[in-house]
Scaffold this active site. Structure first.
Site, short mmCIF file in Angstrom:
data_model
loop_
_atom_site.label_atom_id
_atom_site.label_comp_id
_atom_site.label_asym_id
_atom_site.label_seq_id
_atom_site.Cartn_x
_atom_site.Cartn_y
_atom_site.Cartn_z
CG HIS A 83 -1.96 -1.07 1.18
ND1 HIS A 83 -3.30 -0.83 1.16
CD2 HIS A 83 -1.83 -2.42 1.12
CE1 HIS A 83 -3.97 -1.97 1.10
NE2 HIS A 83 -3.09 -2.96 1.09
CG ASP B 261 -5.02 1.83 2.38
OD1 ASP B 261 -3.98 1.75 1.71
OD2 ASP B 261 -5.80 0.86 2.56
CD GLN C 283 8.16 -7.52 -7.90
OE1 GLN C 283 8.38 -8.31 -7.01
NE2 GLN C 283 6.93 -7.21 -8.27
CD GLU D 239 5.76 -3.39 -9.13
OE1 GLU D 239 5.47 -2.54 -8.26
OE2 GLU D 239 6.32 -4.46 -8.86
CD GLN E 93 -2.36 -12.30 -3.06
OE1 GLN E 93 -2.22 -13.51 -2.93
NE2 GLN E 93 -1.85 -11.43 -2.21
N1 UDP Z 1 8.49 -5.79 -3.85
C1 UDP Z 1 9.82 -5.55 -4.13
N2 UDP Z 1 10.72 -6.51 -3.78
C2 UDP Z 1 10.38 -7.68 -3.18
C3 UDP Z 1 9.00 -7.90 -2.90
C4 UDP Z 1 8.08 -6.95 -3.27
O1 UDP Z 1 10.19 -4.50 -4.68
O2 UDP Z 1 11.24 -8.49 -2.90
C5 UDP Z 1 7.49 -4.75 -4.21
C6 UDP Z 1 6.83 -5.05 -5.52
O3 UDP Z 1 7.56 -4.49 -6.60
C7 UDP Z 1 5.46 -4.39 -5.34
C8 UDP Z 1 5.20 -4.52 -3.84
O4 UDP Z 1 6.48 -4.74 -3.24
O5 UDP Z 1 5.51 -3.05 -5.69
C9 UDP Z 1 4.31 -5.68 -3.49
O6 UDP Z 1 3.00 -5.36 -3.78
P1 UDP Z 1 1.97 -6.44 -4.35
O7 UDP Z 1 0.68 -5.75 -4.54
O8 UDP Z 1 2.53 -7.10 -5.55
O9 UDP Z 1 1.87 -7.55 -3.25
P2 UDP Z 1 1.69 -7.52 -1.65
O10 UDP Z 1 3.05 -7.45 -1.11
O11 UDP Z 1 0.85 -6.34 -1.31
O12 UDP Z 1 1.04 -8.84 -1.39
#
Ligand code: UDP
Length: 481
Positions: A22, A134, A361, A384, A401
């Site tokens: 978020h 949020d 990522q 992404e 998801q």
């Molecule tokens: N992310 C990252 N590196 C990691 C894990 C996650 O940069 O090792 C970032 C990813 O690029 C995204 C966010 O964390 O922007 C995760 O958001 P997402 O909605 O995909 O999943 P959530 O973590 O909320 O389940």
């Protein structure tokens, strides 16, 4: 702000829920508004402000004339019945026991109500033009209303899952099937989308969490509208359906991740990576285009050893290049990593790497060597992947998801599903097959072609004249006047 429509400076407040999934898009959102001439203020707690400060400093160095700042709210964890230093859901990831983790996360949700007084005081004294808060802060609508500040809701997810959840909530089709694995079409939702009861996670409305989600929806109805991180061409039928049937007002302004264009901006989203970013890119640079599979389950999902073992087995069997991100429970850390088959890293050292913790990522996805993404279908990850033009292996773990997976596999047709079900292990041979299927073969090429087309559309959406650019413009005009 468009030069054709000079308005006084808009002041927007952003209040993200304290979880990486978020905070990351909200930070992007605040940067976006600021780059379009608004003043952005992000509200957060002391420890979370440290996560946001570095990327904000980078942004300010690149854009010295733009206005973006953090306003810190007090969050006395211990007084609120939380462990010391627990200011982010990330704190609970290391809890071994699922029940304990869920209980603590729910408690965390509830304690955020503590912000209400501080928010009211701030709104009273600063009177911003709007508050983008949020979804998990349902009390924010009422707080903002008191001072005539329009409250907008940020879900962090896309149109498709919002529409799916709505149609299921209204029609309850899952109550009319004979078994939890019987597939049915989601009523009213465009596209004849097929799902099963076991993939529906809108839990019991009588439960504490169910009641909380009712409050979330009620506060949205009373809000001034919804800001959606998506773009029209990704999900046009669902954007239309959402705007005409589900929500009062909605503006799409994404994909937010693409506004980060430079190395530093891409590398600094969220935590500090547990790998040197330059080394990581160098490694990718030594691989052929579209040959590497990237495996990550986002910031929250944490698998048990037996599931990780299956992933390792599947990856090795596939013989493909890989970058695998593994988040582990503290309790599982030890001298010996029981989640890896004996000698695994030695055997695969020419093929792949494991990042223990946090990966850069977006840098990885945007690299031309990355050809597939095994994802838990978190919305940020999906977007992404879409923006990078990458086909996906879908492996949802929880919440919306499962809906996001259907968008990728049934609507966009850029993904291969592993058929994940909650608490059911996915076997190594399934992982092996899905990885090969997404990387090679005629169908893989078709998927890749579609994915690359979507990536072009994603970029066009945020350029001048694109759907997200225009929606943001109309939002700015409306709330500036
Ligand atoms: N992310 C990252 N590196 C990691 C894990 C996650 O940069 O090792 C970032 C990813 O690029 C995204 C966010 O964390 O922007 C995760 O958001 P997402 O909605 O995909 O999943 P959530 O973590 O909320 O389940």
């Amino acid at each position: 702000m468009s030069s054709d429509h000079p308005h006084r400076k808009l002041h927007v407040m952003f209040f993200p829920f304290m979880a990486y999934g978020h905070m990351i898009p909200t930070l992007d959102l605040a940067k976006l508004f600021s780059s379009r001439g608004a003043k952005s203020t992000i509200l957060t707690t002391p420890l979370n402000s440290k996560i946001l400060q570095k990327p904000i400093d980078t942004f300010k160095n690149l854009n010295p004339s733009l206005e973006i700042e953090i306003q810190i709210f007090d969050f006395p964890c211990v007084e609120l019945g939380l462990p010391e230093g627990c200011e982010n859901v990330d704190f609970f990831i290391s809890k071994n026991n699922d029940d304990e983790r869920h209980y603590m996360i729910f408690k965390f949700f509830m304690t955020t109500m503590f912000f209400k007084d501080q928010l009211e005081k701030l709104l009273e004294t600063t009177r911003p033009d709007c508050l983008i808060a949020d979804m998990f802060f349902p009390w924010a609508t009422e707080a903002a209303e008191k001072f005539h500040v329009p409250r907008l809701v940020f879900h962090g997810t896309g149109y498709f899952s919002l529409c799916s959840a709505y149609c299921i909530r209204v029609n309850k089709p899952q109550t009319r099937v004979a078994s939890s694995c019987e597939a049915f079409v989601i009523p009213d939702l465009p596209g004849d989308i097929v799902i099963t009861q076991e993939e529906i996670i809108d839990g019991d409305e009588e439960s504490e969490m169910g009641k909380f989600m009712i409050a979330v929806r009620e506060s949205e109805v009373k809000s001034s509208g919804v800001i959606v991180n998506s773009f029209y061409d990704l999900e046009p039928d669902y954007a239309d359906f959402y705007k005409s049937v589900v929500a009062k007002r909605a503006w799409h302004i994404g994909p937010l991740s693409v506004y980060n264009r430079g190395f530093e901006e891409k590398a600094e989203r969220g935590k500090k990576a547990n790998i040197d970013e330059v080394e990581c890119l160098k490694w990718l640079g030594s691989r052929k285009p579209d040959s590497v599979i990237y495996i990550s389950f986002g910031s929250m999902a944490c698998f048990k050893n037996e599931q990780l073992l299956e992933i390792a087995t599947g990856l090795e069997a596939s013989g493909k290049n890989f970058i695998w991100v593994v988040r582990k429970n503290d309790g599982d850390k030890g001298e010996k990593e029981e989640w890896l088959p004996e000698g695994f890293e030695e055997r695969v050292k020419e093929k792949g790497m494991i990042i223990r913790g946090w990966a850069p990522q977006v840098l990885i996805l945007d690299h031309q060597a990355t050809g597939g993404f095994v994802t838990h279908c978190g919305w940020n990850s999906i977007l992404e992947g879409v923006a990078a033009g990458i086909p996906m292996v879908t492996w949802p773990v929880e919440a919306e998801q499962f809906y996001n997976e259907k968008l990728v596999t049934q609507v966009l047709r850029t993904g291969v599903s592993v058929g994940a079900r909650k608490n059911v292990k996915v076997m190594g041979d399934v992982v092996d097959k899905a990885v090969r299927e997404v990387l090679v073969g005629e169908e893989a090429e078709e998927r890749r072609r579609r994915a690359k087309k979507l990536a072009k559309m994603a970029k066009a959406a945020v350029e001048e004249g694109g759907s997200s650019f225009n929606d943001l413009n109309s939002f700015i005009q409306e709330f500036s006047s």
